[in-house]
Design a protein around this motif. Structure first.
Motif, short mmCIF file in Angstrom:
data_model
loop_
_atom_site.label_atom_id
_atom_site.label_comp_id
_atom_site.label_asym_id
_atom_site.label_seq_id
_atom_site.Cartn_x
_atom_site.Cartn_y
_atom_site.Cartn_z
N LEU A 321 33.97 91.01 84.66
CA LEU A 321 33.48 90.74 86.22
C LEU A 321 31.79 90.85 86.27
O LEU A 321 30.97 90.22 86.49
N LEU A 322 32.12 92.54 85.70
CA LEU A 322 30.07 92.86 86.19
C LEU A 322 29.43 92.19 84.70
O LEU A 322 28.43 92.11 85.14
N LEU A 323 30.56 91.91 83.69
CA LEU A 323 29.39 91.92 82.36
C LEU A 323 28.51 90.42 83.18
O LEU A 323 28.38 89.62 82.64
N ALA A 324 29.37 89.72 84.30
CA ALA A 324 29.31 88.28 83.83
C ALA A 324 28.06 88.08 84.92
O ALA A 324 26.95 87.53 85.19
N ARG A 325 28.34 89.23 85.90
CA ARG A 325 27.05 89.20 86.94
C ARG A 325 26.13 89.88 86.03
O ARG A 325 24.55 89.79 87.14
N LEU A 326 26.11 90.60 85.48
CA LEU A 326 25.27 91.57 84.55
C LEU A 326 23.99 89.63 83.98
O LEU A 326 22.96 89.67 83.62
N ASP A 327 24.89 89.03 83.57
CA ASP A 327 24.42 87.92 82.35
C ASP A 327 23.85 86.95 84.17
O ASP A 327 22.65 86.06 83.14
N ALA A 328 24.27 86.57 84.78
CA ALA A 328 24.10 85.93 85.66
C ALA A 328 22.94 86.26 86.09
O ALA A 328 22.26 85.39 86.79
N THR A 329 22.64 87.36 87.04
CA THR A 329 21.93 88.16 87.67
C THR A 329 20.33 87.79 87.44
O THR A 329 19.05 87.95 86.96
N GLY A 330 20.16 89.04 85.75
CA GLY A 330 19.42 89.30 85.02
C GLY A 330 18.43 90.54 85.36
O GLY A 330 17.13 90.16 85.41
N HIS A 331 19.52 90.86 86.41
CA HIS A 331 18.00 91.69 87.00
C HIS A 331 19.63 93.37 88.38
O HIS A 331 19.78 93.07 88.24
N SER A 332 18.61 94.33 88.14
CA SER A 332 19.60 95.71 88.53
C SER A 332 19.51 95.44 90.01
O SER A 332 19.91 96.41 90.81
N GLY A 333 19.76 94.87 90.89
CA GLY A 333 19.65 94.55 92.58
C GLY A 333 19.32 94.94 93.48
O GLY A 333 18.16 95.03 93.22
N PRO A 334 19.30 96.08 94.28
CA PRO A 334 18.79 96.84 95.29
C PRO A 334 17.98 98.48 94.01
O PRO A 334 19.16 98.95 94.07
N MET A 335 16.39 98.37 94.59
CA MET A 335 16.32 99.35 93.55
C MET A 335 15.88 100.52 94.98
O MET A 335 15.77 100.27 95.56
N GLU A 336 16.07 101.60 93.92
CA GLU A 336 15.17 102.74 95.39
C GLU A 336 14.73 104.10 94.51
O GLU A 336 15.72 103.99 92.98
N ASP A 337 14.43 104.60 94.79
CA ASP A 337 14.47 106.20 94.16
C ASP A 337 15.44 106.96 93.97
O ASP A 337 16.25 107.01 95.58
N ILE A 338 15.47 107.32 92.95
CA ILE A 338 17.01 108.41 92.30
C ILE A 338 16.77 109.65 92.05
O ILE A 338 15.34 109.23 90.66
N ASP A 339 16.74 110.32 92.46
CA ASP A 339 16.42 112.19 91.36
C ASP A 339 17.96 111.98 90.23
O ASP A 339 18.71 112.15 90.22
N LEU A 340 17.53 111.84 88.90
CA LEU A 340 18.28 111.82 87.90
C LEU A 340 19.23 112.78 87.90
O LEU A 340 20.10 112.69 87.25
N ALA A 341 18.59 113.75 87.84
CA ALA A 341 19.15 114.94 87.93
C ALA A 341 20.46 115.17 88.88
O ALA A 341 21.91 115.73 88.84
#
Length: 489
Positions: A321-341
């Motif tokens: 289901l996640l792969l199908a969603r990634l293939d269908a949407t083509g974008h990463s959804g809501p974006m925000e600033d993330i502290d990677l550490a």
């Protein structure tokens, strides 16, 4: 009183009805224009070329005629002025003849004194009364010339001079017949030549546009004939180096991508069917044994195995289901600033330390823009893979590549190294380099593919790098800030 107001009210109603009809007629007119407008590119191009050339020819012809007319009129005026000056000198010397001889290009001469009496005239105006002004035209006086007995288009030059018997007014009429004839002939010639030129441009444009659009029609017909099972067909290459050739190359590149996508889709469906069929067969076998076996201990063991396989099926369905969603949407959804550490630390600490703990070496201050849930899933998949294959150690390092402006996340395990020829293969869906072990350990063969897709949707990459022992999965993500310090565990 009612009758007094009834008339204005009816008049206002009629005006309102007329206005409403005009506004109602506008959409119909627009619709009619739309229906009558040519739909073919070939027709529109030909009409545009003809109208453009006709407009240019119209302006050029008008300019030529105006210049020609001005030059001819100036020539006639000069001739009449010259005749008037000759008569003026004769009158000033008291030698004015009667009748006055005419020069070439002059129609008549008439000389009147201060009282309007004809003193002398050319032969064709002998005995005629003085010419009287009937108005002005182009700044010049016009006169009633009916006395000539014919309709004449002339330019009359008027000159006043002093004579021994007092001042006289000299009027010389110069014929514009030659100018009119030349203007008429030139107008007719320009009209014929312009019509021939417009027709020639129309024919040439029609043929040239048809020849230029013929490859487009061939491409269109070929694309229309390609079905979902004929993606191996390609549109013909016109063999030129123009927009049509680039269109053909673009269409063939698109068909290549569609064919590749179709192949991947069919392979994915086949692989998914295979992956689902095996655990479903095992699950059914376990349930059948548990249903029919009289020993409660064996039955409990079969039920436990069925629960384990059900969990694997659930994980596989979630990944699909996640792969199908990634293939269908083509974008990463809501974006925000993330502290990677902080994201890496939270993801690692939220995991079970078994079978191997995770060592962290994190540079603080790396901030990226993305979807925290999906980036967390990327890290989770990499850590699952690392712990599944590690012998004793799993390490995560977060650093900042100043030159590239990217955050670099390395997930390293000391398990078996991956050969260079297999480093791209492991990111394919349902790929297992060690199929039996991966399935036994609960892997679906989709985790690394999902991780790479998530990295790509965030503008990053996921690759496999060499490591002193084992292998390193390296994630590169665009970031906005350089690290300030390092923390580890």
């Amino acid at each position: 009183m009612a009758d007094q107001h009834a008339g204005p009210i009816r008049s206002a109603r009629r005006r309102a009805t007329a206005v409403a009809r005009r506004f109602a007629a506008r959409p119909r007119v627009a619709a009619l224009i739309t229906r009558l407008a040519p739909r073919s590119v070939r027709t529109r191009t030909t009409l545009a070329a003809c109208v453009s050339v006709a407009a240019v020819l119209l302006v050029a012809s008008a300019a030529v005629l105006l210049l020609l007319r001005a030059n001819l009129v100036r020539s006639v005026e000069a001739s009449g002025r010259e005749q008037a000056q000759v008569v003026s000198r004769l009158a000033a010397d008291g030698r004015l003849p009667n009748p006055v001889p005419l020069d070439h290009g002059s129609d008549f001469v008439q000389v009147t004194d201060a009282h309007g009496t004809v003193v002398a005239a050319s032969q064709n105006l002998a005995g005629r009364p003085a010419l009287t002004p009937a108005g002005t035209s182009d700044g010049h006086g016009t006169f009633n010339l009916d006395a000539l007995g014919d309709e004449h288009h002339q330019r009359v030059t008027t000159l006043t001079t002093d004579t021994p018997n007092g001042p006289v007014t000299i009027r010389v009429g110069a014929s514009l017949h030659t100018a009119d004839t030349a203007e008429d002939v030139t107008t007719a010639a320009l009209a014929v030549l312009s019509g021939l030129l417009v027709a020639t441009v129309g024919v040439v444009t029609w043929k040239a546009t048809g020849r230029a659009l013929r490859p487009v029609e061939v491409i269109r017909s070929e694309v229309a004939a390609i079905g979902d099972r004929d993606l191996g067909r390609r549109v013909p290459d016109p063999g030129s180096d123009d927009e049509i050739a680039r269109l053909a190359h673009t269409m063939n590149a698109m068909l290549d991508r569609l064919e590749s996508a179709g192949v991947r889709q069919r392979r994915f469906i086949a692989d998914a069917s295979h992956e689902l069929r095996s655990p479903l067969a095992v699950l059914r076998t376990q349930l059948e044994v548990a249903h029919t076996h009289p020993d409660p201990a064996i039955r409990a063991e079969m039920v436990a195995g069925a629960l384990q396989d059900t969990g694997r099926l659930q994980s596989l369905a979630a990944d699909l289901l996640l792969l199908a969603r990634l293939d269908a949407t083509g974008h990463s959804g809501p974006m925000e600033d993330i502290d990677l550490a902080e994201l890496v630390r939270t993801t690692a600490e939220g995991r079970d330390s078994r079978p191997h703990p995770v060592d962290l070496d994190l540079a603080a201050g790396c901030t990226a823009t993305g979807n925290p849930m999906w980036l967390g899933r990327l890290l989770t998949n990499l850590l699952d893979n690392a712990q599944r294959h590690a012998r004793s150690t799993v390490a995560v390092r977060l650093a900042f590549d100043v030159a590239a402006g990217q955050a670099v996340i390395d997930v390293t395990n000391d398990g078996p190294a991956i050969d260079a020829g297999d480093r791209e293969k492991v990111f394919e869906r349902f790929t297992r380099l060690d199929d039996a072990r991966s399935r036994d350990d609960g892997g679906t063969g989709l985790g690394l593919s999902i991780a790479r897709d998530i990295a790509a949707l965030h503008g990053g990459t996921l690759t496999i790098e060499d490591a002193p022992a084992g292998c390193t999965f390296r994630v590169r993500l665009p970031t906005r800030e350089a690290p300030r310090s390092s923390t580890g565990r």
